[in-house]
Design an enzyme around this catalytic site. Structure first.
Site, short mmCIF file in Angstrom:
data_model
loop_
_atom_site.label_atom_id
_atom_site.label_comp_id
_atom_site.label_asym_id
_atom_site.label_seq_id
_atom_site.Cartn_x
_atom_site.Cartn_y
_atom_site.Cartn_z
N ARG A 149 0.83 -1.21 0.00
CA ARG A 149 0.00 0.00 0.00
C ARG A 149 0.85 1.24 0.00
O ARG A 149 0.63 2.16 -0.77
CB ARG A 149 -0.94 0.00 1.20
CG ARG A 149 -2.05 -1.02 1.09
CD ARG A 149 -3.11 -0.68 2.11
NE ARG A 149 -3.96 -1.79 2.40
CZ ARG A 149 -4.49 -2.01 3.60
NH1 ARG A 149 -4.22 -1.20 4.58
NH2 ARG A 149 -5.29 -3.02 3.80
N TYR A 150 1.83 1.32 0.91
CA TYR A 150 2.76 2.46 0.85
C TYR A 150 3.64 2.29 -0.38
O TYR A 150 3.95 1.16 -0.77
CB TYR A 150 3.66 2.48 2.10
CG TYR A 150 2.97 2.92 3.36
CD1 TYR A 150 2.55 4.23 3.52
CD2 TYR A 150 2.79 2.04 4.41
CE1 TYR A 150 1.95 4.65 4.69
CE2 TYR A 150 2.17 2.44 5.59
CZ TYR A 150 1.76 3.75 5.72
OH TYR A 150 1.16 4.15 6.88
N ARG A 153 7.30 0.28 0.35
CA ARG A 153 7.49 -0.86 1.23
C ARG A 153 6.33 -1.85 1.14
O ARG A 153 5.20 -1.47 0.81
CB ARG A 153 7.71 -0.45 2.68
CG ARG A 153 6.73 0.56 3.21
CD ARG A 153 7.45 1.40 4.27
NE ARG A 153 6.58 2.32 4.96
CZ ARG A 153 6.34 3.56 4.51
NH1 ARG A 153 6.84 3.97 3.35
NH2 ARG A 153 5.58 4.37 5.21
N CYS A 162 1.77 -18.65 15.73
CA CYS A 162 2.53 -17.98 16.79
C CYS A 162 2.65 -18.95 17.97
O CYS A 162 1.71 -19.69 18.25
CB CYS A 162 1.80 -16.74 17.28
SG CYS A 162 1.51 -15.53 16.00
N CYS A 166 -2.01 -14.32 21.57
CA CYS A 166 -2.27 -13.20 22.48
C CYS A 166 -3.75 -12.85 22.41
O CYS A 166 -4.28 -12.66 21.31
CB CYS A 166 -1.42 -12.00 22.09
SG CYS A 166 0.31 -12.43 21.82
N CYS A 169 -4.73 -9.80 20.23
CA CYS A 169 -4.14 -9.76 18.88
C CYS A 169 -5.07 -9.10 17.86
O CYS A 169 -6.27 -9.39 17.80
CB CYS A 169 -3.81 -11.17 18.43
SG CYS A 169 -3.11 -11.23 16.77
N ARG A 171 -4.91 -9.73 14.78
CA ARG A 171 -5.19 -10.71 13.73
C ARG A 171 -5.84 -11.98 14.25
O ARG A 171 -5.58 -13.08 13.76
CB ARG A 171 -3.90 -11.02 12.96
CG ARG A 171 -3.39 -9.79 12.24
CD ARG A 171 -2.26 -10.10 11.28
NE ARG A 171 -1.85 -8.88 10.60
CZ ARG A 171 -0.58 -8.49 10.46
NH1 ARG A 171 0.40 -9.22 10.96
NH2 ARG A 171 -0.31 -7.38 9.82
N ASP A 330 -6.34 -1.81 18.83
CA ASP A 330 -7.24 -1.68 17.67
C ASP A 330 -8.65 -2.14 18.03
O ASP A 330 -8.84 -2.96 18.93
CB ASP A 330 -6.72 -2.54 16.51
CG ASP A 330 -5.39 -2.03 15.98
OD1 ASP A 330 -5.20 -0.79 15.94
OD2 ASP A 330 -4.53 -2.86 15.62
N ASP A 367 -3.65 3.34 15.06
CA ASP A 367 -3.73 2.84 13.69
C ASP A 367 -5.18 3.02 13.26
O ASP A 367 -6.08 2.33 13.77
CB ASP A 367 -3.32 1.35 13.67
CG ASP A 367 -2.63 0.98 12.38
OD1 ASP A 367 -2.78 1.73 11.40
OD2 ASP A 367 -1.95 -0.06 12.37
N LYS A 374 -1.21 4.99 10.43
CA LYS A 374 -0.80 5.26 11.81
C LYS A 374 -0.61 6.76 12.00
O LYS A 374 0.04 7.41 11.18
CB LYS A 374 0.51 4.57 12.12
CG LYS A 374 0.45 3.06 12.08
CD LYS A 374 1.81 2.49 12.43
CE LYS A 374 1.80 0.99 12.26
NZ LYS A 374 1.60 0.57 10.87
#
Ligand code: SF4
Length: 439
Positions: A149-150, A153, A162, A166, A169, A171, A330, A367, A374
């Protein structure tokens, strides 16, 4: 996923007031006693496990606790608690390494490590302003697993696995349905896209946790990236130094040292997570030429006070880790119980800035939903702007005038004056070019 392989020191002028401090109990003492705690845990629950096995990341990974039946070995659960936790983990699974479990103070019901890994019925009380993908990460891949998107990068997602899942999280939607690793063909397609786009100078390898892959498999990706002349830097987002520091072994560090510059972003949330093992892992990375930054998430009841954040940031610096971001949690479904107000985050930064060195003050960041990107949020230090001077307050509340050199132009910047109209235009363009860079 198209194709998958299964597999305080409280200070008197604390802006949050005393009620906001120490919400999750004590900030623990220095690593040696935590080392004893880990030893006691091992003696009690893993008495036959050798040092060699305990310090082997494969053993830690293989012996993750992934069910309520297993976690009931460590915590006394009533029948009702057991049933509740079981129903939550059916929606959002559970996973924790023996090492990370050993950091829990089992006498503290609000232990900050425990709260990050134990399923909680609050995760099923969805709030209307939250959704499974508030950042709009889905539908944004240029090829499966690659977000661009940027302009300069990309984010490469290699796996959603993982070692510790968490509860906060962003995601959760990814791993709630099980683990996957992208196939070699999918990774080749990501690499081909990067090769064909010379504007890409920065590649972020993220997840899930990319260090879940074997060192040799990770090396094949890094060496392919390094063969692309326009890729200047590589970043790795990982929580392994926190939840399974044994992963940061000599083999991994020797491999990483060949493909620099590589920057590693990790994710400590509480000072109790900084142990001797964890410090050694960060030290090894730094000695291998890999700078380590920390991106923590502001979590109600875990780290939402000046005292805890200050202790965390000081311990990070002692471990050669730079406090980089403090994220506002988030608006993800199933994380609502961790959300704090924005005033809490701003108050924490106000309680740090000036009271400790600037290196120990992270950027407090929101974000924005929908891929808005951000933005940093700061305490309001500028009280008034006049034509030729700014009226500014410092951290102690002193009010000071600062001469503004009127008419000075920023060299190399075509946008000298940003009015509302141009700002709106810039925002529109930026929204079309956002990338999500998270571990
Ligand atoms: S992606 Fe990061 S925050 Fe999410 S479960 Fe994995 S380590 Fe935790």
């Amino acid at each position: 996923m198209t194709t998958t392989e299964k597999n305080e020191n409280k200070q008197s002028d604390d802006p949050l007031g005393s009620g906001a401090v120490e919400t999750c109990g004590k900030v623990d003492d220095e690593p040696p006693s935590r080392l004893n705690q880990t030893k006691k845990f091992r003696l009690k629950y893993f008495p036959k496990v050798s040092d060699q096995d305990w310090n082997d990341w494969h053993w830690q990974f293989k012996n993750r606790v992934t069910s309520v039946a297993e976690i009931a070995r460590f915590f006394h659960l009533s029948a009702e608690e057991y049933r509740d936790m079981d129903s939550v983990s059916a929606v959002f699974p559970l996973s924790a390494t023996p090492y990370y479990l050993s950091l829990i103070d089992f006498d503290n019901v609000n232990d900050p490590v425990k709260l990050q890994l134990m399923p909680d019925t609050a995760e099923l009380c969805f709030d209307a302003h939250c959704c499974s993908d508030p950042l709009g990460e889905e539908h944004s891949s240029v090829v499966p697993g690659l977000v661009h998107r940027y302009p300069d990068r990309v984010v490469m997602v290699l796996t959603d696995i993982c070692p510790v899942l968490c509860r906060h999280c962003t995601r959760k939607r990814e791993w709630k349905n099980g683990g996957w690793v992208h196939t070699q063909a999918e990774i080749d397609a990501m690499l081909a896209y990067i090769r064909q786009n010379p504007v890409i100078r920065d590649v972020i390898i993220s997840g899930g946790d990319p260090l879940t892959l074997s060192t040799s498999r990770l090396e094949s990706v890094l060496s392919a990236l390094r063969s692309v002349p326009h890729v200047e830097i590589i970043r790795i987002g990982t929580r392994y130094p926190v939840v399974l520091p044994q992963r940061i072994d000599d083999e991994l560090c020797n491999m990483l040292s060949k493909y620099g510059p590589i920057w590693l972003n990790t994710h400590y949330n509480h000072p109790n997570e900084i142990t001797e093992e964890s410090r050694r892992a960060c030290d090894r990375l730094v000695r291998a030429g890999v700078p380590v930054n920390n991106q923590s998430v502001l979590l109600k009841g875990i780290n939402d006070s000046v005292a805890i954040q200050k202790s965390l940031c000081h311990k990070l610096l002692m471990s050669k880790v730079r406090p980089y971001y403090l994220f506002q949690c988030d608006n993800v479904q199933g994380t609502e119980h961790f959300h704090t107000t924005i005033e809490t985050g701003v108050g924490i930064i106000e309680g740090l800035r000036g009271y400790t060195s600037g290196l120990a003050v992270p950027n407090y960041v929101i974000d924005l939903p929908g891929g808005g990107g951000k933005i940093t949020v700061q305490p309001d230090y500028v009280l008034d702007k006049q034509a030729d001077e700014y009226i500014i307050r410092n951290y102690k509340g002193d009010i000071i005038r600062f001469k503004n050199p009127v008419g000075h132009k920023v060299l190399g910047n075509n946008v000298n004056t940003v009015n509302v109209k141009t700002a709106a235009k810039i925002n529109g363009e930026a929204n079309a070019n956002r990338a999500v860079i998270r571990s």
